[in-house]
Design an enzyme around this catalytic site. Structure first.
Site, short mmCIF file in Angstrom:
data_model
loop_
_atom_site.label_atom_id
_atom_site.label_comp_id
_atom_site.label_asym_id
_atom_site.label_seq_id
_atom_site.Cartn_x
_atom_site.Cartn_y
_atom_site.Cartn_z
N ARG A 180 0.78 -1.36 0.03
CA ARG A 180 0.07 0.15 -0.07
C ARG A 180 0.77 1.15 0.03
O ARG A 180 2.04 1.30 0.45
CB ARG A 180 -1.04 -0.21 1.18
N GLU A 195 -3.34 8.31 -4.90
CA GLU A 195 -3.68 7.87 -6.14
C GLU A 195 -5.16 8.42 -6.81
O GLU A 195 -5.59 8.75 -5.98
CB GLU A 195 -3.70 6.25 -6.15
N HIS A 228 -1.24 0.78 -9.83
CA HIS A 228 -2.14 0.06 -8.90
C HIS A 228 -2.94 -1.23 -9.60
O HIS A 228 -4.15 -1.36 -9.44
CB HIS A 228 -3.02 0.89 -8.06
#
Length: 334
Positions: free
Chosen positions: A247, A276, A300
């Protein structure tokens, strides 16, 4: 489930990530689906006003939209992901709203992506591609020196690597098996800050010093924020590569960029970011300042695979169907 209602309004806020499958509700339950490809935070309240069941992934579901005056009919929040940090669990518990997730669906895809990132970083694939595409090969005659680490030596092969895994969950275990199949030595990290580790584990500081590849695949928590920063980067081997499929905020991105520029480590490959979507406006690892670095950035997407989607669908059906039939979803969080 203490209700006599058998027809349910199901609102899916983010089918952009995972398409909503045909739900299989036990008789006599029926449903109507209101599906949105993308939902932004300021749109949530309006879209869930009539929802009985909410399907979401990462858009914030906070206390304000969980207030009975905003979502009076809401009884279940079904998250299509492992992490549920976007949901205010306490607000859900206070109202008796069931919260579920879909764990372990993406483990194979993430593990394979981690190994792909390792090869990309160790072999400097992105940097080499950029040099070829910008016409540097005929200008310079040979480009293999750009694969060398800060120690001046060519890249290692798998049988000479020591992989340190930080986060020994399902992903870590799959990568361990794959790495051993490739001939790597594997170390499993103990907890940071402890000088000792349980049997079969290596103290964190020792692992950081001894590994030529460090893989981060652990959850984000208060204890893991900035787990890798200046001190850890300084103690890594100069030919070490760091792989992050965990993460954002677990790696100090500014410290990481400085380590790459100062040639303290050989490379960094990541699928996750502090903010993000990552861009040059919000992230030091994106933009012209990274030119010439052995840096691999994917958006991601480590979770993305046909297998992952199939498992997400099965888990979502099991959660909603189990809740309606017995009051017990398969993967209950709150």
């Amino acid at each position: 489930m203490a209700t006599s209602q058998t027809h349910h309004v199901v609102v899916a806020l983010e089918s952009f990530y995972v398409p909503v499958p045909q739900l299989e509700l036990p008789a006599p339950h029926t449903y109507e689906l209101r599906e949105y490809e993308r939902t932004y935070p300021d749109q949530v309240a309006e879209r869930i006003r009539d929802a009985d069941i909410l399907i979401s992934t990462i858009v914030p579901i906070g206390a304000a939209v969980l207030d009975p005056s905003v979502s009076p009919r809401l009884k279940m929040v079904a998250i299509v992901a492992s992490g549920v940090d976007a949901v205010d669990l306490e607000a859900c518990r206070a109202r008796g709203i069931v919260v579920t997730n879909t764990p372990h669906c993406n483990t194979v895809a993430v593990a394979e992506h981690a190994v792909a990132l390792y090869f990309a970083a160790r072999r400097s694939l992105v940097l080499s591609n950029a040099l070829v595409q910008t016409g540097e090969w005929p200008k310079r005659g040979a480009l293999q020196k750009y694969m060398n680490g800060p120690d001046g030596k060519p890249p290692k092969t798998c049988r000479d690597e020591t992989l340190g895994i930080v986060g020994y969950g399902a992903v870590g275990r799959i990568v361990e098996s794959m790495a051993k199949g490739l001939g790597m030595k594997v170390l499993i990290s103990g907890r940071k800050g402890s000088a000792t580790a349980p049997e079969g584990r290596t103290p964190f500081d020792v692992l950081i010093r001894e590994s030529s590849v460090v893989l981060l695949c652990l959850p984000r928590s208060p204890e893991s924020l900035n787990l890798i920063s200046d001190a850890e980067l300084a103690s890594m081997k100069p030919y070490a590569v760091l792989i992050n499929v965990s993460r954002g905020l677990i790696v100090d991105e500014k410290a990481l960029l400085a380590a790459l520029k100062n040639r303290r480590i050989a490379g960094y490959a990541t699928d996750v970011y502090a903010q993000e979507p990552a861009s040059s406006e919000n992230n030091p690892l994106v933009g012209p300042d990274t030119a010439g670095l052995n840096l691999i950035t994917t958006p991601h997407v480590a979770w993305s695979a046909e297998d992952t989607i199939d498992k997400f669908h099965k888990a979502l059906r099991a959660n909603i169907g189990g809740w309606l039939s017995t009051g017990q979803p398969k993967y209950r969080v709150a």
